[in-house]
Design a protein around this motif. Structure first.
Motif, PDB file in Angstrom:
ATOM      1  N   LEU A  52      85.403  20.095 -16.832  1.00 14.91           N
ATOM      2  CA  LEU A  52      84.291  19.515 -17.564  1.00 14.91           C
ATOM      3  C   LEU A  52      83.710  18.360 -16.750  1.00 14.91           C
ATOM      4  CD1 LEU A  52      85.578  19.435 -21.256  1.00 14.91           C
ATOM      5  CD2 LEU A  52      83.765  20.870 -20.310  1.00 14.91           C
ATOM      6  N   GLN A  53      82.418  18.179 -16.891  1.00 15.21           N
ATOM      7  CA  GLN A  53      81.730  17.190 -16.074  1.00 15.21           C
ATOM      8  C   GLN A  53      80.626  16.534 -16.887  1.00 15.21           C
ATOM      9  OE1 GLN A  53      79.122  18.417 -12.617  1.00 15.21           O
ATOM     10  NE2 GLN A  53      80.891  17.660 -11.487  1.00 15.21           N
ATOM     11  N   VAL A  54      80.556  15.198 -16.829  1.00  8.79           N
ATOM     12  CA  VAL A  54      79.438  14.467 -17.414  1.00  8.79           C
ATOM     13  C   VAL A  54      78.378  14.327 -16.326  1.00  8.79           C
ATOM     14  CG1 VAL A  54      78.669  12.302 -18.417  1.00  8.79           C
ATOM     15  CG2 VAL A  54      80.903  13.232 -19.039  1.00  8.79           C
ATOM     16  N   THR A  55      77.190  14.814 -16.608  1.00  5.77           N
ATOM     17  CA  THR A  55      76.124  14.892 -15.610  1.00  5.77           C
ATOM     18  C   THR A  55      74.918  14.078 -16.048  1.00  5.77           C
ATOM     19  OG1 THR A  55      76.821  17.136 -15.022  1.00  5.77           O
ATOM     20  CG2 THR A  55      74.604  16.477 -14.371  1.00  5.77           C
ATOM     21  N   ALA A  56      74.398  13.273 -15.147  1.00  9.18           N
ATOM     22  CA  ALA A  56      73.165  12.533 -15.435  1.00  9.18           C
ATOM     23  C   ALA A  56      72.012  13.523 -15.540  1.00  9.18           C
ATOM     24  CB  ALA A  56      72.890  11.518 -14.336  1.00  9.18           C
ATOM     25  N   ILE A  57      71.314  13.529 -16.656  1.00 10.06           N
ATOM     26  CA  ILE A  57      70.207  14.470 -16.850  1.00 10.06           C
ATOM     27  C   ILE A  57      69.079  14.170 -15.869  1.00 10.06           C
ATOM     28  CG2 ILE A  57      68.458  15.262 -18.483  1.00 10.06           C
ATOM     29  CD1 ILE A  57      70.422  14.801 -20.723  1.00 10.06           C
ATOM     30  N   VAL A  58      68.703  12.898 -15.786  1.00 11.89           N
ATOM     31  CA  VAL A  58      67.702  12.479 -14.799  1.00 11.89           C
ATOM     32  C   VAL A  58      68.439  11.686 -13.730  1.00 11.89           C
ATOM     33  CG1 VAL A  58      65.573  11.191 -14.379  1.00 11.89           C
ATOM     34  CG2 VAL A  58      65.921  12.366 -16.573  1.00 11.89           C
ATOM     35  N   LYS A  59      68.469  12.212 -12.530  1.00  8.22           N
ATOM     36  CA  LYS A  59      69.229  11.576 -11.463  1.00  8.22           C
ATOM     37  C   LYS A  59      68.643  10.208 -11.120  1.00  8.22           C
ATOM     38  CE  LYS A  59      72.121  14.976 -10.932  1.00  8.22           C
ATOM     39  NZ  LYS A  59      71.833  15.646 -12.206  1.00  8.22           N
ATOM     40  N   TYR A  60      69.508   9.339 -10.632  1.00  5.21           N
ATOM     41  CA  TYR A  60      69.120   7.970 -10.275  1.00  5.21           C
ATOM     42  C   TYR A  60      67.981   7.972  -9.266  1.00  5.21           C
ATOM     43  CZ  TYR A  60      70.050   3.004  -9.304  1.00  5.21           C
ATOM     44  OH  TYR A  60      69.960   1.641  -9.177  1.00  5.21           O
ATOM     45  N   TRP A  61      68.040   8.890  -8.312  1.00 10.90           N
ATOM     46  CA  TRP A  61      67.022   8.956  -7.269  1.00 10.90           C
ATOM     47  C   TRP A  61      65.712   9.562  -7.764  1.00 10.90           C
ATOM     48  CZ3 TRP A  61      66.777  14.314  -6.549  1.00 10.90           C
ATOM     49  CH2 TRP A  61      67.953  15.019  -6.820  1.00 10.90           C
ATOM     50  N   LEU A  62      65.700   9.989  -9.043  1.00 13.04           N
ATOM     51  CA  LEU A  62      64.463  10.447  -9.676  1.00 13.04           C
ATOM     52  C   LEU A  62      63.997   9.470 -10.743  1.00 13.04           C
ATOM     53  CD1 LEU A  62      65.191  14.276 -10.053  1.00 13.04           C
ATOM     54  CD2 LEU A  62      63.690  13.159  -8.393  1.00 13.04           C
ATOM     55  N   GLY A  63      64.599   8.273 -10.760  1.00 14.82           N
ATOM     56  CA  GLY A  63      64.207   7.254 -11.713  1.00 14.82           C
ATOM     57  C   GLY A  63      65.089   7.147 -12.933  1.00 14.82           C
TER      58      GLY A  63
END
Length: 519
Positions: A52-63
């Motif tokens: 299982l993985q918690v994933t950033a929906i909007v990546k940091y490098w996309l704001g």
């Protein structure tokens, strides 16, 4: 915002995580830095290719707001025979350079650190009947990552972080963190540099206090000897209701002996503080060194900032004598412990520009000074005096606003611009104060109420925080401060101490004084 899903890929349409059996085509599509870290995860957990993985929906490098692209969560069976319980193992992806295309981190070569040079891990004891890992540790790791990205301060083994709130937002006594090398993860050589793994270890306030008064590594070693408090792999149990000193009172004796023998290796803090030159008229704007002059804050020069950063990062252990390091024009770091240079902090890492002559800024000798601290900063003064100066070391308070600093030095410190003849000296907004052993003993007597036995713990979060982390509301990550605070004595503010014969005055003031733009 993040979402939870199996880590078969870093995105909903990407291929399965590459491992020893992954098709070459999949590996070529996978970010090389991510691939390298996954390889180390697969080495430890060959039977869990898609945790299982918690994933950033909007990546940091996309704001997006979350610096970590992913946090993977593995089930570790532990080793009952070695007092290592079953637990959840969390591993971050994003503090190191995953992509190598400068979207997040500047690529500096394969020989140095990748990105910030480390990823975070966390080991949480698995509760009976728990079938899936809790996700709150991922939020905790994101909070620490925000601090690193926003401040550009890096973590090292032995560091401690005051969180002043239960890590899982419960009623737990586990409210702070130490950092150490992960018990199983080995450093990884990626195409973009080396990545090490720093493990978060949850601790009680009393354990944090001891780490501050002595050193983090010493407390970590004690935690390893107490199975219910961490054991060999330093597994955090949020249900732990006793400190290691309550479990085994003899451990306090070891800490006390260590403090007496070694002193403290905490060499500085980011703090709410200020200083005034009482030998100058208040209207002399050119030489006043309060936090702000009029409406415009006075700023430390880049050269002063870098010398202070090196002072905090490297300590004073050079040639077996305490020595203030030269100015080094690299990126700013905050407080730290005495330790060897790391990542981008080495004096050798910036070639011929590493040393800048002091002559560019005039150093002034002062006759009388007034030091100002908020309550939490002031509570550290006895540690500064007893744990540092009486051991021939130094201690630096650097304003969280970045505009000034105060460094206390002992007579054994070389390279300081404060001397026994002129104990108060300023280099721009950086004040150095040289205190003799006799005066330190006198100050400790007069400041006894700052560390009186009747002191009680403050129930509210620390006010010394990373400025960018003030958004804490509800269940968002707690305030991050590498300030590692001791319990606060409760007394009415303002409180003043004065040594007229030394022309030194110290005031402990409310936070609001430092928050005012016209301080």
């Amino acid at each position: 915002m993040a979402e939870l899903r199996p880590s078969g890929a870093p995105g909903p349409t990407a291929p399965p995580a590459p491992g020893p059996t992954a098709p070459p085509a999949f590996a070529s599509l996978f970010p090389p830095g991510l691939h390298a870290i996954y390889g180390e995860c697969r080495r430890l957990y060959p039977d869990q290719p898609n945790p299982l993985q918690v994933t950033a929906i909007v990546k940091y490098w996309l704001g997006g707001p979350d610096p970590l692209d992913y946090v993977s969560m593995y089930r570790n069976v532990g080793s009952p025979s070695a007092n290592i319980p079953e637990h959840w193992h969390y591993i971050s992806f994003g503090l190191s350079d995953l992509y190598g295309d400068n979207r997040v981190h500047e690529f500096t070569g394969t020989d140095g650190p990748s990105g910030f040079g480390f990823e975070l891990t966390f080991r949480l004891k698995r509760e009976t009947g728990e079938s899936a890992p809790p996700t709150w540790p991922a939020e905790l790791m994101q909070g620490l990552a925000r601090y690193v990205f926003q401040s550009e301060n890096t973590f090292c083994s032995g560091d401690h972080v005051s969180w002043h709130s239960p890590l899982d937002n419960s009623e737990s006594r586990i409210q702070h963190m130490l950092l150490t090398e992960d018990a199983q993860m080995q450093p990884v050589q990626t195409p973009f540099g080396v990545v090490t793994f720093l493990q978060i270890v949850g601790v009680c306030t009393e354990e944090l206090h001891s780490a501050q008064q002595w050193n983090g590594q010493g407390i970590l070693e004690l935690l390893r000897t107490v199975p219910v408090a961490g054991g060999p792999w330093l597994i955090t149990d949020m249900r732990r209701g006793e400190t290691i000193f309550e479990i085994d009172p003899h451990l306090q004796e070891r800490v006390d002996k260590g403090i007496e023998t070694d002193g403290s290796n905490l060499s500085g803090v980011s703090a709410k503080c200020a200083w005034d030159d009482l030998s100058r008229p208040p209207e002399d704007d050119e030489d006043s060194r309060s936090i702000c002059i009029g409406t415009q804050p006075r700023r430390l020069s880049g050269k002063d900032t870098e010398q202070i950063r090196e002072t905090l990062r490297r300590g004073l252990e050079i040639n077996s004598k305490p020595v203030l390091p030269p100015i080094n024009p690299q990126r700013q770091n905050g407080l730290a412990h005495d330790r060897a240079p790391s990542r981008k902090d080495s004096l050798e890492s910036d070639s011929s520009t590493a040393i800048i002559p002091h002559e560019l800024i005039r150093t002034r000798q002062l006759e009388s000074v007034h030091l100002k601290f908020n309550q939490e900063s002031g509570a550290l003064i006895p540690l500064c005096l007893r744990g540092r100066l009486l051991h021939g070391r130094h201690f630096t308070y650097k304003s969280i606003t970045g505009d000034m600093a105060i460094t206390f030095v002992s007579t054994g410190v070389e390279g300081a611009f404060a001397t026994e003849e002129h104990p108060y000296a300023a280099h721009g907004p950086w004040l150095q104060i040289l205190l003799t052993e006799e005066f330190v003993e006198k100050m400790l007597e007069d400041l006894e109420d700052l560390t009186s036995p009747e002191e009680r713990l403050s129930p509210h979060p620390a006010s010394l925080t990373v400025p960018q982390q003030r958004e804490r509301r509800g269940r968002q990550p707690g305030r991050v401060g590498l300030v590692c605070l001791q319990p606060q004595p409760q007394f009415k503010l303002p409180k003043e101490y004065s040594w007229p014969e030394k022309k030194l005055k110290v005031s402990i003031l409310p936070d609001m004084v430092f928050d005012s733009p016209l301080h």
